[in-house]
Design a protein around this motif. Structure first.
Motif, PDB file in Angstrom:
ATOM      1  N   ALA A  55       0.835  -1.209   0.000  1.00 39.15           N
ATOM      2  CA  ALA A  55       0.000   0.000   0.000  1.00 39.15           C
ATOM      3  C   ALA A  55       0.865   1.252   0.000  1.00 39.15           C
ATOM      4  O   ALA A  55       0.561   2.239  -0.687  1.00 39.15           O
ATOM      5  CB  ALA A  55      -0.933  -0.005   1.206  1.00 39.15           C
ATOM      6  N   ILE A  56       1.957   1.223   0.760  1.00 37.27           N
ATOM      7  CA  ILE A  56       2.870   2.368   0.790  1.00 37.27           C
ATOM      8  C   ILE A  56       3.499   2.585  -0.578  1.00 37.27           C
ATOM      9  O   ILE A  56       3.622   3.716  -1.057  1.00 37.27           O
ATOM     10  CB  ILE A  56       3.964   2.151   1.856  1.00 37.27           C
ATOM     11  CG1 ILE A  56       3.352   2.146   3.266  1.00 37.27           C
ATOM     12  CG2 ILE A  56       5.032   3.242   1.761  1.00 37.27           C
ATOM     13  CD1 ILE A  56       4.317   1.706   4.350  1.00 37.27           C
ATOM     14  N   VAL A  64      -6.790   1.371  -1.244  1.00 41.19           N
ATOM     15  CA  VAL A  64      -6.945   2.109   0.007  1.00 41.19           C
ATOM     16  C   VAL A  64      -8.365   2.653   0.060  1.00 41.19           C
ATOM     17  O   VAL A  64      -8.769   3.452  -0.785  1.00 41.19           O
ATOM     18  CB  VAL A  64      -5.916   3.256   0.105  1.00 41.19           C
ATOM     19  CG1 VAL A  64      -6.174   4.088   1.365  1.00 41.19           C
ATOM     20  CG2 VAL A  64      -4.500   2.707   0.113  1.00 41.19           C
ATOM     21  N   THR A  65      -9.126   2.209   1.048  1.00 45.32           N
ATOM     22  CA  THR A  65     -10.525   2.631   1.153  1.00 45.32           C
ATOM     23  C   THR A  65     -10.704   3.838   2.076  1.00 45.32           C
ATOM     24  O   THR A  65     -11.668   4.589   1.927  1.00 45.32           O
ATOM     25  CB  THR A  65     -11.397   1.471   1.655  1.00 45.32           C
ATOM     26  OG1 THR A  65     -10.877   0.982   2.899  1.00 45.32           O
ATOM     27  CG2 THR A  65     -11.399   0.337   0.637  1.00 45.32           C
ATOM     28  N   GLU A  74       3.243  15.608   2.146  1.00 41.63           N
ATOM     29  CA  GLU A  74       2.713  15.398   0.794  1.00 41.63           C
ATOM     30  C   GLU A  74       1.882  14.118   0.754  1.00 41.63           C
ATOM     31  O   GLU A  74       2.267  13.093   1.330  1.00 41.63           O
ATOM     32  CB  GLU A  74       3.855  15.322  -0.222  1.00 41.63           C
ATOM     33  CG  GLU A  74       4.673  16.593  -0.347  1.00 41.63           C
ATOM     34  CD  GLU A  74       3.871  17.735  -0.953  1.00 41.63           C
ATOM     35  OE1 GLU A  74       3.066  17.474  -1.877  1.00 41.63           O
ATOM     36  OE2 GLU A  74       4.030  18.880  -0.493  1.00 41.63           O
ATOM     37  N   ASP A  75       0.772  14.158   0.046  1.00 41.66           N
ATOM     38  CA  ASP A  75      -0.143  13.022  -0.035  1.00 41.66           C
ATOM     39  C   ASP A  75       0.437  11.929  -0.926  1.00 41.66           C
ATOM     40  O   ASP A  75       0.446  12.049  -2.155  1.00 41.66           O
ATOM     41  CB  ASP A  75      -1.497  13.486  -0.582  1.00 41.66           C
ATOM     42  CG  ASP A  75      -2.567  12.397  -0.514  1.00 41.66           C
ATOM     43  OD1 ASP A  75      -2.237  11.248  -0.173  1.00 41.66           O
ATOM     44  OD2 ASP A  75      -3.730  12.713  -0.818  1.00 41.66           O
ATOM     45  N   VAL A  76       0.902  10.855  -0.320  1.00 42.38           N
ATOM     46  CA  VAL A  76       1.501   9.749  -1.078  1.00 42.38           C
ATOM     47  C   VAL A  76       0.456   9.035  -1.924  1.00 42.38           C
ATOM     48  O   VAL A  76       0.743   8.576  -3.038  1.00 42.38           O
ATOM     49  CB  VAL A  76       2.184   8.754  -0.104  1.00 42.38           C
ATOM     50  CG1 VAL A  76       2.605   7.472  -0.821  1.00 42.38           C
ATOM     51  CG2 VAL A  76       3.389   9.414   0.558  1.00 42.38           C
ATOM     52  N   LEU A  77      -0.772   8.957  -1.434  1.00 47.97           N
ATOM     53  CA  LEU A  77      -1.822   8.224  -2.146  1.00 47.97           C
ATOM     54  C   LEU A  77      -2.194   8.889  -3.468  1.00 47.97           C
ATOM     55  O   LEU A  77      -2.776   8.241  -4.346  1.00 47.97           O
ATOM     56  CB  LEU A  77      -3.058   8.071  -1.256  1.00 47.97           C
ATOM     57  CG  LEU A  77      -2.838   7.278   0.040  1.00 47.97           C
ATOM     58  CD1 LEU A  77      -4.130   7.224   0.850  1.00 47.97           C
ATOM     59  CD2 LEU A  77      -2.336   5.870  -0.264  1.00 47.97           C
ATOM     60  N   VAL A  81       3.202   5.184  -8.758  1.00 53.41           N
ATOM     61  CA  VAL A  81       4.270   4.356  -8.188  1.00 53.41           C
ATOM     62  C   VAL A  81       5.637   4.993  -8.411  1.00 53.41           C
ATOM     63  O   VAL A  81       6.465   5.078  -7.493  1.00 53.41           O
ATOM     64  CB  VAL A  81       4.239   2.942  -8.803  1.00 53.41           C
ATOM     65  CG1 VAL A  81       5.439   2.116  -8.336  1.00 53.41           C
ATOM     66  CG2 VAL A  81       2.950   2.223  -8.419  1.00 53.41           C
ATOM     67  N   ASP A  82       5.896   5.463  -9.628  1.00 54.93           N
ATOM     68  CA  ASP A  82       7.205   6.059  -9.911  1.00 54.93           C
ATOM     69  C   ASP A  82       7.384   7.393  -9.192  1.00 54.93           C
ATOM     70  O   ASP A  82       8.495   7.750  -8.796  1.00 54.93           O
ATOM     71  CB  ASP A  82       7.426   6.215 -11.419  1.00 54.93           C
ATOM     72  CG  ASP A  82       6.400   7.105 -12.071  1.00 54.93           C
ATOM     73  OD1 ASP A  82       5.197   6.879 -11.859  1.00 54.93           O
ATOM     74  OD2 ASP A  82       6.792   8.033 -12.800  1.00 54.93           O
ATOM     75  N   GLU A  83       6.297   8.128  -8.989  1.00 54.67           N
ATOM     76  CA  GLU A  83       6.396   9.386  -8.236  1.00 54.67           C
ATOM     77  C   GLU A  83       6.749   9.108  -6.771  1.00 54.67           C
ATOM     78  O   GLU A  83       7.506   9.869  -6.159  1.00 54.67           O
ATOM     79  CB  GLU A  83       5.079  10.159  -8.321  1.00 54.67           C
ATOM     80  CG  GLU A  83       4.854  10.803  -9.682  1.00 54.67           C
ATOM     81  CD  GLU A  83       3.461  11.388  -9.832  1.00 54.67           C
ATOM     82  OE1 GLU A  83       3.281  12.250 -10.719  1.00 54.67           O
ATOM     83  OE2 GLU A  83       2.549  10.993  -9.079  1.00 54.67           O
ATOM     84  N   ARG A  84       6.222   8.032  -6.227  1.00 55.29           N
ATOM     85  CA  ARG A  84       6.562   7.671  -4.848  1.00 55.29           C
ATOM     86  C   ARG A  84       8.052   7.338  -4.737  1.00 55.29           C
ATOM     87  O   ARG A  84       8.711   7.729  -3.763  1.00 55.29           O
ATOM     88  CB  ARG A  84       5.708   6.479  -4.387  1.00 55.29           C
ATOM     89  CG  ARG A  84       4.225   6.784  -4.359  1.00 55.29           C
ATOM     90  CD  ARG A  84       3.389   5.605  -3.884  1.00 55.29           C
ATOM     91  NE  ARG A  84       1.992   5.791  -4.262  1.00 55.29           N
ATOM     92  CZ  ARG A  84       0.943   5.258  -3.648  1.00 55.29           C
ATOM     93  NH1 ARG A  84       1.134   4.488  -2.586  1.00 55.29           N
ATOM     94  NH2 ARG A  84      -0.286   5.481  -4.073  1.00 55.29           N
TER      95      ARG A  84
END
Length: 256
Positions: A55-56, A64-65, A74-77, A81-84
């Motif tokens: 999930a991370i 993620v509900t 910063e909002d990881v959600l 994936v590549d931005e994380r």
């Protein structure tokens, strides 16, 4: 100072039965990991530890509900994936995948280029790569082999830590990095994680079943994970209790 903050995280995954509703795995996880801290998450099989790591990192299978994950506010959600990864989140997978036809050296240089924003100069890159491989006792010949193709379990895990050394993330999530390792490989991999933490002041989230890796990687915090949530947190002494008594004290009172 970097802070990864997880608040009231709920995650579900598609059921193996296509006619069944998605199954909720994480049921309200709260956790904060800061630069220079090592957090160990321990728990029985099926408790949701790997789901948290996916999930991370942004695995598309895991939805993620509710809840939030932020990195330095910063909002990881909201990140791909590549931005994380570019933001500084690294995942060492329990079962690293093979990528036939892509050499390790090309894969690593491409990943480093994406994270750093520019390609490392070739001469310096060769020197940096060789030094990192030598520290992990990796045969230089592996640089020209396809990513993880034909690698043993220990070799795959060493190459995950090689990526950690070269990408230099802010937060490293290590999903059962110790699984399948013999004593020598466990020592080498652990030393690599410790070097990363010392040199980069990185935060480490270490997911494991067993305490043996904690003899090499000393946790600042230990969290017991049961039925999709953290049920108790403490210091290294909590890992010692788990080693002596197992998870029965925590699982006997768990509710769905």
């Amino acid at each position: 100072m970097t802070t990864l903050e997880i608040r009231d995280l709920h995650v579900r995954v598609a059921n193996t039965d296509p006619d069944a509703e998605p199954k909720e795995i994480l049921k309200g996880v709260n956790l904060t990991v800061r630069s220079g801290e090592t957090h160990a998450i321990m728990g029985p099989n099926g408790s949701g530890k790997s789901t948290l790591s996916y999930a991370i990192a942004g695995h598309p299978k895991y939805e993620v509900t509710s809840g939030s994950i932020t990195l330095d506010g910063e909002d990881v959600l909201e990140m791909s994936v590549d931005e994380r990864a570019r933001a500084g989140i690294f995942l060492a997978m329990q079962y690293p995948v093979e990528v036939p036809g892509v050499s390790m050296t090309n894969f690593l240089r491409t990943a480093v280029t994406a994270v750093r924003g520019e390609a490392p100069k070739l001469r310096l890159w060769v020197k940096e790569g060789r030094a990192a491989m030598e520290a992990l006792e990796i045969d230089p010949a592996f640089a020209e082999r396809s990513v993880n193709e034909g690698f043993s379990g220990g070799e795959k895990k060493r190459h995950e830590i090689l990526q950690l050394a070269l990408l230099k993330p802010k937060i490293a999530v290590l999903d059962e990095t110790d699984s399948g390792l013999d004593v020598d490989a466990l020592r080498i991999v652990s030393e690599g994680v410790n070097r990363y933490k010392e040199q980069e002041n990185g935060g480490v989230l270490l997911i494991t079943h067993y305490t043996r890796i904690l003899r090499y990687i000393k946790p600042d915090f230990v969290h017991v994970f049961v039925d999709g949530r953290i049920v108790e947190s403490g210091g290294p002494e909590l890992a010692e209790e788990l080693e002596a008594n197992g998870y029965e004290r925590f699982t006997s009172g768990a509710t769905a």
